[in-house]
Write an enzyme that holds these catalytic residues in place. Structure first.
Site, PDB file in Angstrom:
ATOM      1  N   LYS A  94       0.599  -1.034   0.392  1.00  0.00           N
ATOM      2  CA  LYS A  94      -0.276   0.155  -0.181  1.00  0.00           C
ATOM      3  C   LYS A  94       0.987   1.538   0.039  1.00  0.00           C
ATOM      4  O   LYS A  94       1.384   1.853   0.596  1.00  0.00           O
ATOM      5  CB  LYS A  94      -0.849   0.056   0.893  1.00  0.00           C
ATOM      6  N   SER A 170      -9.404   1.497   2.928  1.00  0.00           N
ATOM      7  CA  SER A 170      -8.544   2.167   2.277  1.00  0.00           C
ATOM      8  C   SER A 170      -7.687   1.271   2.005  1.00  0.00           C
ATOM      9  O   SER A 170      -7.099   2.097   0.496  1.00  0.00           O
ATOM     10  CB  SER A 170      -7.794   3.161   3.539  1.00  0.00           C
ATOM     11  N   SER A 194      -9.404  -0.961   7.533  1.00  0.00           N
ATOM     12  CA  SER A 194      -9.250  -0.726   6.194  1.00  0.00           C
ATOM     13  C   SER A 194      -8.055  -2.242   6.086  1.00  0.00           C
ATOM     14  O   SER A 194      -8.287  -2.268   4.487  1.00  0.00           O
ATOM     15  CB  SER A 194      -8.022   0.743   6.393  1.00  0.00           C
TER      16      SER A 194
HETATM   17  N1  GLN Z   1     -12.403   4.184   6.686  1.00  0.00           N
HETATM   18  C1  GLN Z   1     -12.304   3.813   7.630  1.00  0.00           C
HETATM   19  C2  GLN Z   1     -11.326   6.127   7.893  1.00  0.00           C
HETATM   20  O1  GLN Z   1     -12.078   6.202   7.243  1.00  0.00           O
HETATM   21  C3  GLN Z   1     -11.128   3.560   7.939  1.00  0.00           C
HETATM   22  C4  GLN Z   1      -9.901   3.739   7.625  1.00  0.00           C
HETATM   23  C5  GLN Z   1      -8.639   3.254   7.835  1.00  0.00           C
HETATM   24  O2  GLN Z   1      -9.018   2.003   8.995  1.00  0.00           O
HETATM   25  N2  GLN Z   1      -7.723   3.751   7.242  1.00  0.00           N
HETATM   26  O3  GLN Z   1     -11.312   6.633   8.584  1.00  0.00           O
END
Ligand code: GLN
Length: 530
Positions: A94, A170, A194
């Site tokens: 990532k 993400s 994420s």
């Molecule tokens: N979707 C969550 C957010 O928007 C989690 C993102 C993550 O785990 N980095 O914060």
């Protein structure tokens, strides 16, 4: 015959170590797959709707670096050395992990020119184990999102099962790449879900380890008390092998735990006989924010998702696990509101370092002083989601509001942790080895269907975020397909440092469902290949 790009990581490594396959061949197969399915990589000036039938997992393909790594693995073998447990396995990272001399963008314009001067611990370790990096994969900007659409690098990743849908986020690029055979494994990060939510949307395995089990050194920070790097893979064994290589103490991260590091593969096949696996009614309903009334409302879980969880429980019971029903997890519904406060405060704090001075994007405008340089560089470099998070984080931690929001959120976080302690503790009423839940409240949603509504988007993580609050490990596994032939994810959550148990249960579930019809289905983008 299985295409080399679709082989599990453990099988690629076995063949390479046995001299049956060269690392350069495994790499060629992965690069060929990228050319066949990925399309244009995400770019700052790229169009959202470009090549809508492609996966677009990548921001950068680092082919030259990969060729040198693969050649080095082959050379070590030729010299009679063992290149390691992931010898020659193509993987992706990532683009939130720094890799020395490679662009490390966090999918943000503000880091679009940032070549890191050092390499993240997890990248260093996976490569020391022989893995070969294909490139950096896309994500929501600074990992803020659940769909990949907030990336400044467009086109953002799409779901290999149906490219009109999001891969989740993400770590959407990670999950999409692994599902499409663009590398056997990927390194992702999980702050609120994420790793697990995109794994669930793309039909792959995703593990959020215990907080501190895996070093955060070289991970571009979002919420420092919540962030966990972890593996995305196509099967449980590959996730375990990857965890073996990346976990453990790290003198460069003082929050990395000193707990002894087991071999996560040894007990994988030992089954679930006698294990206590819980189901909670509090994970079988959904909480949504109603914009019209301003209130939180409860809804039923979609039936096919509830059914997949029950089917998994039955499959595990058939393998000898004891299913414990009715485990109360009463604070689950506060997970998202509490996360929205805590994660914004930490995000705002971590984003202060991007000022256009030390590194990253600097405004070219004529400015009158340093403050204006900061202001303009940040205004130009940061996208909408980071800006919203800074505003909210500053607000809820401001002197006059922090008692009301931030402190209360921290207290609720302790209550969520308490739910897990009660469920797992040996002297408690339930004595669970793990809790079994769905990973996400829906299957993959359509591109543009939710993007722009950052409150609704946040609720995609309502079943995953509690593990981040509590710091406990959680594993998402493919648990079937919906009527629309989209992956459904199931989740196992366990006590601190119980990764070995979760992986073992996950493996037992794979064994129990090995002959299920849905296991033979492949993502749409692959079905089109010859
Ligand atoms: N979707 C969550 C957010 O928007 C989690 C993102 C993550 O785990 N980095 O914060």
């Amino acid at each position: 015959m299985t295409h080399l790009a679709d082989l599990p990581a453990h099988e690629i490594a076995r063949r390479i170590r046995a001299g049956e396959l060269r690392a350069t061949e495994a790499l060629d197969a992965a690069l060929e797959r990228i050319r066949a399915v990925d399309g244009a990589p995400g770019r700052l000036d790229g169009g959202r709707d470009e090549q809508p039938d492609k996966v677009h997992a990548f921001i950068s393909v680092t082919e030259e670096r990969a060729r040198a790594q693969a050649a080095a693995v082959d050379a070590r073998l030729a010299a009679g050395e063992d290149p390691g447990p992931l010898a020659g396995v193509p993987y992706t990272a990532k683009d939130i992990f720094t890799v020395k001399d490679v662009l490390s963008t966090a999918a943000s314009r503000i880091l679009s020119n940032f070549k890191a001067p050092y390499t993240a611990t997890v990248v260093e370790r996976i490569e020391a184990a022989g893995a070969v990096m294909l490139g950096k994969v896309n994500l929501d900007e600074f990992t803020y999102g659940s769909s990949n659409e907030s990336s400044a690098y467009q086109p953002s990743s799409r779901n290999p099962w149906d490219p009109s849908r999001v891969p989740g986020g993400s770590s959407g690029g990670s999950a999409a790449a692994v599902a499409a055979g663009e590398g056997a494994i990927s390194l992702g990060t999980d702050t609120g879900g994420s790793i697990r939510q995109p794994a669930s949307f793309c039909g792959v395995v995703g593990l959020k380890p215990t907080y501190g089990r895996v070093s955060r050194y070289g991970l571009i920070a979002f919420g420092s008390s919540l962030d966990c790097p972890g593996p995305v893979a196509r099967n449980v064994r590959d996730a375990a092998l990857t965890l073996n290589t990346i976990a453990g103490p790290d003198p460069r991260d003082s929050t990395a735990a000193n707990a002894p590091l087991p071999d996560y593969t040894v007990a994988l096949e030992d089954g679930v006989k006698g294990m206590r696996i819980g189901l909670s009614p509090d994970y079988d309903k959904l909480t949504f924010f109603n914009h019209d009334t301003g209130k939180m409302e409860s809804r039923e879980m979609p039936e096919e998702i509830s059914k997949a969880v029950l089917a998994a429980a039955e499959a595990l019971a058939a393998q000898g696990a004891e299913i414990v029903e009715g485990v109360p997890m009463p604070h689950t519904r506060y997970g998202i509101p509490c996360y929205t406060v805590i994660s914004r405060v930490e995000a705002a704090s971590n984003l202060h370092r991007y000022d256009g001075v030390k590194y990253g994007h600097r405004s070219a405008a004529k400015v009158k002083d340093l403050r204006e340089l900061y202001r303009r560089s940040r205004a130009e470099g940061l996208g909408q989601e980071p800006k919203l998070r800074i505003l909210m984080g500053m607000y809820v931690s401001a002197a006059q509001y922090s008692e009301q929001y931030y402190r209360r959120a921290l207290q609720v976080r302790s209550l969520i942790r308490g739910d897990f302690d009660d469920a797992f503790v040996a002297k408690g009423a339930h004595k669970l080895d793990a809790l079994l839940t769905a990973t996400t409240p829906t299957t993959a949603f359509g591109m543009a269907s939710m993007y722009g509504d950052s409150v609704l988007m946040q609720f995609a993580d309502q079943l995953t975020v509690t593990a981040n609050h509590a710091g406990v490990p959680a594993l998402s596994l493919p648990g079937g397909l919906s009527a629309e032939r989209l992956p459904i994810g199931i989740q196992l959550i366990g006590p601190d440092f119980s990764e070995a148990t979760l992986l073992r249960i996950g493996r037992a579930y794979e064994v129990a469902t090995a002959d299920a019809a849905w296991r033979t289905e492949r993502p749409a983008v692959l079905a089109q290949l010859k």
